[in-house]
Write a protein that holds these residues in place. Structure first.
Motif, PDB file in Angstrom:
ATOM      1  N   LEU A 212      28.252  40.183  45.213  1.00 27.96           N
ATOM      2  CA  LEU A 212      28.427  41.613  45.471  1.00 27.96           C
ATOM      3  C   LEU A 212      29.850  42.034  45.124  1.00 27.96           C
ATOM      4  O   LEU A 212      30.745  41.199  45.009  1.00 27.96           O
ATOM      5  CB  LEU A 212      28.198  41.915  46.965  1.00 27.96           C
ATOM      6  N   LEU A 213      30.028  43.342  44.982  1.00 25.86           N
ATOM      7  CA  LEU A 213      31.387  43.858  44.759  1.00 25.86           C
ATOM      8  C   LEU A 213      32.031  44.131  46.106  1.00 25.86           C
ATOM      9  O   LEU A 213      31.499  44.890  46.922  1.00 25.86           O
ATOM     10  CB  LEU A 213      31.325  45.152  43.932  1.00 25.86           C
ATOM     11  N   GLU A 214      33.175  43.500  46.326  1.00 23.48           N
ATOM     12  CA  GLU A 214      33.953  43.786  47.524  1.00 23.48           C
ATOM     13  C   GLU A 214      34.571  45.171  47.359  1.00 23.48           C
ATOM     14  O   GLU A 214      34.746  45.928  48.280  1.00 23.48           O
ATOM     15  CB  GLU A 214      35.030  42.709  47.630  1.00 23.48           C
ATOM     16  N   LYS A 215      34.922  45.462  46.102  1.00 19.23           N
ATOM     17  CA  LYS A 215      35.376  46.781  45.664  1.00 19.23           C
ATOM     18  C   LYS A 215      35.195  46.801  44.148  1.00 19.23           C
ATOM     19  O   LYS A 215      34.890  45.761  43.560  1.00 19.23           O
ATOM     20  CB  LYS A 215      36.843  47.000  46.042  1.00 19.23           C
ATOM     21  N   MET A 216      35.392  47.943  43.514  1.00 17.62           N
ATOM     22  CA  MET A 216      35.276  47.984  42.059  1.00 17.62           C
ATOM     23  C   MET A 216      36.313  47.049  41.465  1.00 17.62           C
ATOM     24  O   MET A 216      37.491  47.097  41.829  1.00 17.62           O
ATOM     25  CB  MET A 216      35.516  49.406  41.532  1.00 17.62           C
ATOM     26  N   GLY A 217      35.891  46.165  40.564  1.00 15.06           N
ATOM     27  CA  GLY A 217      36.845  45.256  39.934  1.00 15.06           C
ATOM     28  C   GLY A 217      37.083  43.973  40.716  1.00 15.06           C
ATOM     29  O   GLY A 217      37.927  43.178  40.350  1.00 15.06           O
ATOM     30  N   TYR A 218      36.314  43.745  41.801  1.00 13.23           N
ATOM     31  CA  TYR A 218      36.456  42.470  42.510  1.00 13.23           C
ATOM     32  C   TYR A 218      35.163  42.062  43.207  1.00 13.23           C
ATOM     33  O   TYR A 218      34.674  42.749  44.100  1.00 13.23           O
ATOM     34  CB  TYR A 218      37.603  42.494  43.526  1.00 13.23           C
ATOM     35  N   ALA A 219      34.597  40.930  42.762  1.00 11.55           N
ATOM     36  CA  ALA A 219      33.338  40.463  43.327  1.00 11.55           C
ATOM     37  C   ALA A 219      33.562  39.283  44.263  1.00 11.55           C
ATOM     38  O   ALA A 219      34.567  38.589  44.175  1.00 11.55           O
ATOM     39  CB  ALA A 219      32.395  40.041  42.204  1.00 11.55           C
ATOM     40  N   TYR A 220      32.619  39.059  45.178  1.00 11.12           N
ATOM     41  CA  TYR A 220      32.650  37.898  46.078  1.00 11.12           C
ATOM     42  C   TYR A 220      31.227  37.391  46.267  1.00 11.12           C
ATOM     43  O   TYR A 220      30.259  38.066  45.906  1.00 11.12           O
ATOM     44  CB  TYR A 220      33.274  38.271  47.426  1.00 11.12           C
ATOM     45  N   ILE A 221      31.118  36.179  46.814  1.00 10.88           N
ATOM     46  CA  ILE A 221      29.795  35.581  47.001  1.00 10.88           C
ATOM     47  C   ILE A 221      29.338  35.809  48.430  1.00 10.88           C
ATOM     48  O   ILE A 221      30.029  35.460  49.383  1.00 10.88           O
ATOM     49  CB  ILE A 221      29.849  34.081  46.674  1.00 10.88           C
ATOM     50  N   ASP A 222      28.171  36.427  48.560  1.00 16.57           N
ATOM     51  CA  ASP A 222      27.655  36.770  49.884  1.00 16.57           C
ATOM     52  C   ASP A 222      26.371  35.984  50.146  1.00 16.57           C
ATOM     53  O   ASP A 222      25.486  35.939  49.301  1.00 16.57           O
ATOM     54  CB  ASP A 222      27.360  38.282  49.913  1.00 16.57           C
ATOM     55  N   LYS A 223      26.296  35.361  51.316  1.00 18.06           N
ATOM     56  CA  LYS A 223      25.085  34.585  51.643  1.00 18.06           C
ATOM     57  C   LYS A 223      24.270  35.256  52.740  1.00 18.06           C
ATOM     58  O   LYS A 223      23.394  34.648  53.340  1.00 18.06           O
ATOM     59  CB  LYS A 223      25.488  33.168  52.074  1.00 18.06           C
ATOM     60  N   THR A 224      24.570  36.528  53.020  1.00 12.58           N
ATOM     61  CA  THR A 224      23.888  37.184  54.137  1.00 12.58           C
ATOM     62  C   THR A 224      22.884  38.240  53.685  1.00 12.58           C
ATOM     63  O   THR A 224      22.336  38.959  54.516  1.00 12.58           O
ATOM     64  CB  THR A 224      24.916  37.880  55.066  1.00 12.58           C
ATOM     65  N   VAL A 225      22.665  38.349  52.377  1.00 11.71           N
ATOM     66  CA  VAL A 225      21.750  39.385  51.897  1.00 11.71           C
ATOM     67  C   VAL A 225      20.313  39.045  52.322  1.00 11.71           C
ATOM     68  O   VAL A 225      19.824  37.948  52.055  1.00 11.71           O
ATOM     69  CB  VAL A 225      21.836  39.525  50.354  1.00 11.71           C
ATOM     70  N   THR A 226      19.677  39.966  53.018  1.00  5.37           N
ATOM     71  CA  THR A 226      18.319  39.718  53.527  1.00  5.37           C
ATOM     72  C   THR A 226      17.272  40.095  52.474  1.00  5.37           C
ATOM     73  O   THR A 226      17.566  40.827  51.522  1.00  5.37           O
ATOM     74  CB  THR A 226      18.038  40.576  54.780  1.00  5.37           C
ATOM     75  N   ASP A 227      16.052  39.608  52.685  1.00  5.84           N
ATOM     76  CA  ASP A 227      14.951  39.955  51.790  1.00  5.84           C
ATOM     77  C   ASP A 227      14.731  41.474  51.754  1.00  5.84           C
ATOM     78  O   ASP A 227      14.446  42.039  50.701  1.00  5.84           O
ATOM     79  CB  ASP A 227      13.653  39.277  52.259  1.00  5.84           C
ATOM     80  N   GLU A 228      14.873  42.116  52.901  1.00  6.23           N
ATOM     81  CA  GLU A 228      14.670  43.567  52.954  1.00  6.23           C
ATOM     82  C   GLU A 228      15.699  44.281  52.074  1.00  6.23           C
ATOM     83  O   GLU A 228      15.352  45.188  51.314  1.00  6.23           O
ATOM     84  CB  GLU A 228      14.763  44.091  54.403  1.00  6.23           C
ATOM     85  N   GLU A 229      16.932  43.860  52.192  1.00  7.41           N
ATOM     86  CA  GLU A 229      17.983  44.474  51.360  1.00  7.41           C
ATOM     87  C   GLU A 229      17.701  44.250  49.882  1.00  7.41           C
ATOM     88  O   GLU A 229      17.847  45.142  49.048  1.00  7.41           O
ATOM     89  CB  GLU A 229      19.353  43.866  51.700  1.00  7.41           C
ATOM     90  N   MET A 230      17.309  43.010  49.573  1.00  6.67           N
ATOM     91  CA  MET A 230      17.010  42.663  48.181  1.00  6.67           C
ATOM     92  C   MET A 230      15.911  43.561  47.635  1.00  6.67           C
ATOM     93  O   MET A 230      15.996  44.097  46.532  1.00  6.67           O
ATOM     94  CB  MET A 230      16.517  41.209  48.088  1.00  6.67           C
ATOM     95  N   LYS A 231      14.869  43.701  48.441  1.00  5.69           N
ATOM     96  CA  LYS A 231      13.707  44.471  48.020  1.00  5.69           C
ATOM     97  C   LYS A 231      14.104  45.926  47.734  1.00  5.69           C
ATOM     98  O   LYS A 231      13.710  46.506  46.727  1.00  5.69           O
ATOM     99  CB  LYS A 231      12.637  44.414  49.105  1.00  5.69           C
TER     100      LYS A 231
END
Ligand code: NAD
Ligand code: ZN
Length: 362
Positions: free
Chosen positions: A334-353
């Motif tokens: 995900l983007l922490e802000k424009m121009g900077y990404a980070y790795i997130d392990k909390t994304v749920t199936d609902e969010e993905m959908k």
């Protein structure tokens, strides 16, 4: 500005050079003390008729033995069978530990040549001469090599760094518009994950880039290589940070698979990037304007931001068979802000959908 040094291991670096023709290749080999070795140019059936002779002539200045192998073009030929084909040619021509392989072509040729070099006699030197935009900004740097196996992409491979990456920006002149745009998917990703100024530059220089202006292209490829280099040097074997390069790829790979590879990789990454930006927007990490500006940039470079004929449930299921999972949890970039990404392990199936729904067309 036309040479970059990339860390190969604790001791050595390899140069990436940015050129407008092939005329400096033999000099580069001399500088690296790689002259007077047997050379094997590996290329494919589309690239060979355009560039093989020129590269061969150039290598004749520094070597007496030059052979070439023309692989059938296309991802479907990125197989172990073709690797064996390369080994057989090398054995027949008595290649030994000090001899050299050259990957002249796109990412498929690069990955296969690199893997053959990594394994032949337990590892010989190889040179990358990438000829697609994707190969120039992405696959030729960082040392990932390999082939597809069964139905799995890049299932078998090795980390093996090249001795030199030689970019001739004018090889992009013969690339189709569609393949050029695919490379732009990765280029825009670089701006979004690590360099906002670069992202803005890409929006401002759209005309020049799409017209293949050589200075604009050189500057762009150079900037993308700096980003890729920095990320892979910090994490050469993808234990952490390197995964930010996978932004857009979780959904992208799922779409690619479900569409049976009829949509090109960069197009699928573009669609996946929209999902990643949307999730970043939903979590309040970027603004609506920033989200719109990301989509606008993708569109401006002729990349799709939606896909027809798929549903969210099947895409979600397909994301779970992606290799980039840790204990059943998807690592989502995900983007922490424009121009900077980070790795997130909390994304749920609902969010993905919900994010996937955004890219679905009727
Ligand atoms: P590709 O190598 O198949 O090239 C695309 C097509 O363009 C081919 O038909 C090729 O023959 C043709 N072509 C190449 N150069 C040309 C030129 N200058 N003019 C005209 N035609 C040309 O595909 P690609 O998009 O370059 O690379 C995709 C591959 O790269 C995938 O297999 C992917 O897994 C791999 N990859 C590897 C890494 C890595 O880190 N090793 C990273 C990203 C992608
Ligand atoms: Zn990619």
């Amino acid at each position: 500005e036309n040479i970059l040094q990339v860390k190969r291991n604790d001791e050595f670096y390899y140069p990436i050079v940015f050129r407008k023709n092939f005329e400096d290749l033999s000099n580069q080999l001399k500088t690296l003390e790689l002259q007077e070795r047997k050379c094997c140019i590996v290329t494919d059936s589309n690239v060979a008729p355009i560039y093989l002779e020129t590269v061969k002539k150039e290598l004749e200045k520094v070597s007496d033995t030059i052979i070439s192998i023309i692989l059938p073009a296309g991802e479907e030929n990125k197989t172990l069978a073709q690797i064996q084909n390369i080994y057989e040619h090398l054995i027949k021509a008595h290649f030994d530990r000090k001899d050299l392989l050259f990957a002249l072509g796109g990412g498929v040729v690069g990955d296969m040549t690199g893997f053959a070099a990594a394994t032949y006699l337990r590892g010989i030197d190889f040179i990358q001469i990438p000829t697609t935009l994707l190969a120039q900004v992405d696959s030729s740097i960082g040392g990932k090599t390999g082939v597809d196996f069964l139905q799995y992409k890049n299932m078998v491979g090795a980390f093996h760094q090249p001795r030199l990456v030689y970019m001739n920006v004018h090889t992009l002149d013969t690339l189709s518009d569609e393949l050029f745009s695919c490379g732009m998917g990765e280029v825009l990703k670089h701006g979004l994950i690590r360099d906002l100024d670069y992202f803005e530059w890409l929006k401002e220089n759209r005309e020049k880039v799409l017209n293949l202006d050589e200075d604009a292209l050189t500057e762009m490829i150079y900037k993308s290589c700096v980003i890729k280099k920095t990320v892979v040097e910090n994490d050469p074997t993808e234990k952490g940070e390197r995964a930010v390069l996978n932004m857009g790829h979780t959904v992208g790979h799922a779409v690619e698979k479900l569409k049976n590879f009829k949509l090109l990789h960069g197009q699928c990454v573009s669609i996946g990037t929209v999902c990643a930006c949307y999730l970043s927007l939903k979590r309040g990490l970027i603004t609506k304007e920033e989200y719109e500006s990301a989509l606008e940039a993708l569109r401006a470079y002729r990349l799709p931001i939606s896909v027809q004929g798929l549903n969210a449930a099947e895409i979600l299921t397909a994301t779970k068979s992606d290799k980039k999972m840790e204990q059943g949890k998807i690592k989502f970039v995900l983007l922490e802000k424009m121009g900077y990404a980070y790795i997130d392990k909390t994304v749920t199936d609902e969010e993905m959908k919900e994010a996937i729904e955004v890219v679905l067309e009727e």
